[in-house]
Design an enzyme around this catalytic site. Structure first.
Site, PDB file in Angstrom:
ATOM      1  N   TYR A 153      69.750  -9.957 110.930  1.00  0.00           N
ATOM      2  CA  TYR A 153      70.790  -9.277 110.989  1.00  0.00           C
ATOM      3  C   TYR A 153      72.400  -9.942 110.316  1.00  0.00           C
ATOM      4  CZ  TYR A 153      74.958  -6.498 113.033  1.00  0.00           C
ATOM      5  OH  TYR A 153      76.135  -6.008 113.216  1.00  0.00           O
ATOM      6  N   ILE A 186      81.970  -4.996 119.871  1.00  0.00           N
ATOM      7  CA  ILE A 186      82.395  -3.598 120.184  1.00  0.00           C
ATOM      8  C   ILE A 186      81.547  -2.962 120.902  1.00  0.00           C
ATOM      9  CG2 ILE A 186      83.236  -1.575 119.186  1.00  0.00           C
ATOM     10  CD1 ILE A 186      84.859  -4.119 117.926  1.00  0.00           C
TER      11      ILE A 186
HETATM   12  P1  NAD Z   1      75.287   2.504 116.757  1.00  0.00           P
HETATM   13  O1  NAD Z   1      73.909   1.917 116.742  1.00  0.00           O
HETATM   14  O2  NAD Z   1      76.166   3.051 117.565  1.00  0.00           O
HETATM   15  O3  NAD Z   1      75.636   3.294 115.221  1.00  0.00           O
HETATM   16  C1  NAD Z   1      74.954   2.998 113.728  1.00  0.00           C
HETATM   17  C2  NAD Z   1      74.634   4.371 113.337  1.00  0.00           C
HETATM   18  O4  NAD Z   1      73.859   4.188 112.087  1.00  0.00           O
HETATM   19  C3  NAD Z   1      73.907   5.288 113.975  1.00  0.00           C
HETATM   20  O5  NAD Z   1      74.585   6.530 113.981  1.00  0.00           O
HETATM   21  C4  NAD Z   1      72.361   5.334 113.424  1.00  0.00           C
HETATM   22  O6  NAD Z   1      71.932   6.724 113.561  1.00  0.00           O
HETATM   23  C5  NAD Z   1      72.805   5.062 111.991  1.00  0.00           C
HETATM   24  N1  NAD Z   1      71.600   4.430 111.292  1.00  0.00           N
HETATM   25  C6  NAD Z   1      70.841   3.752 111.631  1.00  0.00           C
HETATM   26  N2  NAD Z   1      69.773   3.699 110.496  1.00  0.00           N
HETATM   27  C7  NAD Z   1      69.970   4.902 109.580  1.00  0.00           C
HETATM   28  C8  NAD Z   1      69.407   5.008 108.280  1.00  0.00           C
HETATM   29  N3  NAD Z   1      68.270   4.481 107.993  1.00  0.00           N
HETATM   30  N4  NAD Z   1      70.145   6.151 108.047  1.00  0.00           N
HETATM   31  C9  NAD Z   1      71.316   6.751 108.245  1.00  0.00           C
HETATM   32  N5  NAD Z   1      72.003   6.182 109.284  1.00  0.00           N
HETATM   33  C10 NAD Z   1      71.307   5.249 110.198  1.00  0.00           C
HETATM   34  O7  NAD Z   1      76.126   0.980 116.274  1.00  0.00           O
HETATM   35  P2  NAD Z   1      77.768   0.582 116.047  1.00  0.00           P
HETATM   36  O8  NAD Z   1      78.179  -0.316 116.950  1.00  0.00           O
HETATM   37  O9  NAD Z   1      78.420   1.761 115.971  1.00  0.00           O
HETATM   38  O10 NAD Z   1      77.409  -0.035 114.477  1.00  0.00           O
HETATM   39  C11 NAD Z   1      78.217   0.806 113.369  1.00  0.00           C
HETATM   40  C12 NAD Z   1      78.103  -0.426 112.325  1.00  0.00           C
HETATM   41  O11 NAD Z   1      79.058  -1.593 112.781  1.00  0.00           O
HETATM   42  C13 NAD Z   1      76.827  -1.142 112.142  1.00  0.00           C
HETATM   43  O12 NAD Z   1      76.854  -1.365 110.524  1.00  0.00           O
HETATM   44  C14 NAD Z   1      76.813  -2.598 112.762  1.00  0.00           C
HETATM   45  O13 NAD Z   1      76.077  -3.421 112.103  1.00  0.00           O
HETATM   46  C15 NAD Z   1      78.586  -2.807 112.676  1.00  0.00           C
HETATM   47  N6  NAD Z   1      78.643  -3.659 113.649  1.00  0.00           N
HETATM   48  C16 NAD Z   1      78.753  -3.396 114.810  1.00  0.00           C
HETATM   49  C17 NAD Z   1      79.354  -4.179 115.821  1.00  0.00           C
HETATM   50  C18 NAD Z   1      79.320  -3.952 117.357  1.00  0.00           C
HETATM   51  O14 NAD Z   1      79.507  -4.963 118.166  1.00  0.00           O
HETATM   52  N7  NAD Z   1      79.068  -2.783 117.922  1.00  0.00           N
HETATM   53  C19 NAD Z   1      79.880  -5.547 115.568  1.00  0.00           C
HETATM   54  C20 NAD Z   1      79.910  -5.974 114.228  1.00  0.00           C
HETATM   55  C21 NAD Z   1      79.442  -4.810 113.352  1.00  0.00           C
END
Ligand code: NAD
Length: 245
Positions: A153, A186
């Site tokens: 990741y 988050i």
């Molecule tokens: P989440 O799992 O709630 O959302 C991720 C979204 O990506 C989902 O809607 C999922 O369906 C979609 N997705 C996954 N594979 C896919 C594909 N092949 N095609 C289309 N859509 C796809 O997670 P989140 O926390 O909302 O994450 C959103 C972004 O923020 C991500 O890139 C994640 O790496 C990043 N992020 C999250 C955090 C955290 O703490 N939650 C921290 C840093 C970065």
């Protein structure tokens, strides 16, 4: 004239909050989803009460053909793509020595190649000719610091930062800005496998003394898309409560 934003993986979590924020700013919003049709539909119905230009479109961002359809759909419905938010992502906690090749390829396919392919398609089909646009990529603090047990990741999220900086230099002359948002912890489905004890432990290291929520990220994304950020490109902004400075 209303601007258009295309947000990948926007049915839930951070992407959902970003879609709500852009809708309130009166953008035309295209909510991409892959598996979460019900959630995407629900979000669309909610936002349509205030904004008539809300669209949902299924596409798996690991599939070139589905990306083409997504971008074509957005241009047909909205007439432009002014802002692209590469939000879709997956994570997996594992010891690196236990990661299988398939698991490694999957996370690279979504987090890195998905972002690259969606961006390239939007640039080729619209932004380069238009000579205008803003692209915001979601990285993570782990892409800055590295994270044990999330090596793959963190690797993909570090690559997103390299991609952002390089692309910003290449397409700055076409008046297209590219920036990265690198959130801290988050609360979303992605972090739902952490125990309360692990969350408390992480929180104790955060100077602002709380974990983040999705609105903490959405506001930064809409700012980077706005004219107030018109001299900002190639940057990494990390809303993380001060845990990484
Ligand atoms: P989440 O799992 O709630 O959302 C991720 C979204 O990506 C989902 O809607 C999922 O369906 C979609 N997705 C996954 N594979 C896919 C594909 N092949 N095609 C289309 N859509 C796809 O997670 P989140 O926390 O909302 O994450 C959103 C972004 O923020 C991500 O890139 C994640 O790496 C990043 N992020 C999250 C955090 C955290 O703490 N939650 C921290 C840093 C970065």
């Amino acid at each position: 004239m209303k601007k258009t934003v295309l947000i990948t993986g926007a049915a839930k979590g951070i992407g959902r909050a970003i879609a709500i924020k852009f809708s309130k700013l009166d953008y035309k919003v295209v909510i991409n989803y892959n598996k979460s049709y019900e959630l995407a539909k629900q979000l669309q119905s909610e936002l349509l009460k205030e904004n008539k230009d809300i669209y949902i479109c299924k596409a798996d961002i690991t599939k070139k053909e589905e990306i083409e359809n997504l971008v074509n759909f957005t241009l047909e419905k909205c007439g432009s793509i002014d802002v692209l938010v590469n939000n879709a992502g997956i994570s997996k906690a594992n010891l690196f020595i236990e990661d299988s090749i398939d698991e490694m390829n999957e996370i690279i396919a979504v987090n890195l190649m998905g972002t690259l392919n969606v961006t390239q398609t939007v640039l080729k089909k619209y932004m380069i000719n238009k000579k205008d646009g803003a692209i915001i990529n979601l990285s993570s603090i782990w892409g800055i610091t590295g994270a044990s047990c999330e090596v793959m990741y963190s690797t993909t999220k570090a690559a997103i930062i390299g991609f952002t900086k390089s692309l910003a230099k290449e397409i700055g002359p076409s008046n297209i800005r590219v920036n990265t948002v690198a959130p801290g912890f988050i609360m979303t489905d992605m972090t739902s496998n952490y125990t309360q004890e692990e969350i408390n432990d992480f929180k104790s290291k955060i100077p602002l003394d709380r974990v983040g929520n999705t609105d903490d990220i959405a506001g930064v994304v809409t700012f980077l898309a706005s004219d107030d950020a018109s001299y900002i490109t190639g940057q990494v902004i990390s809303p993380n409560g001060g845990v990484v400075i």
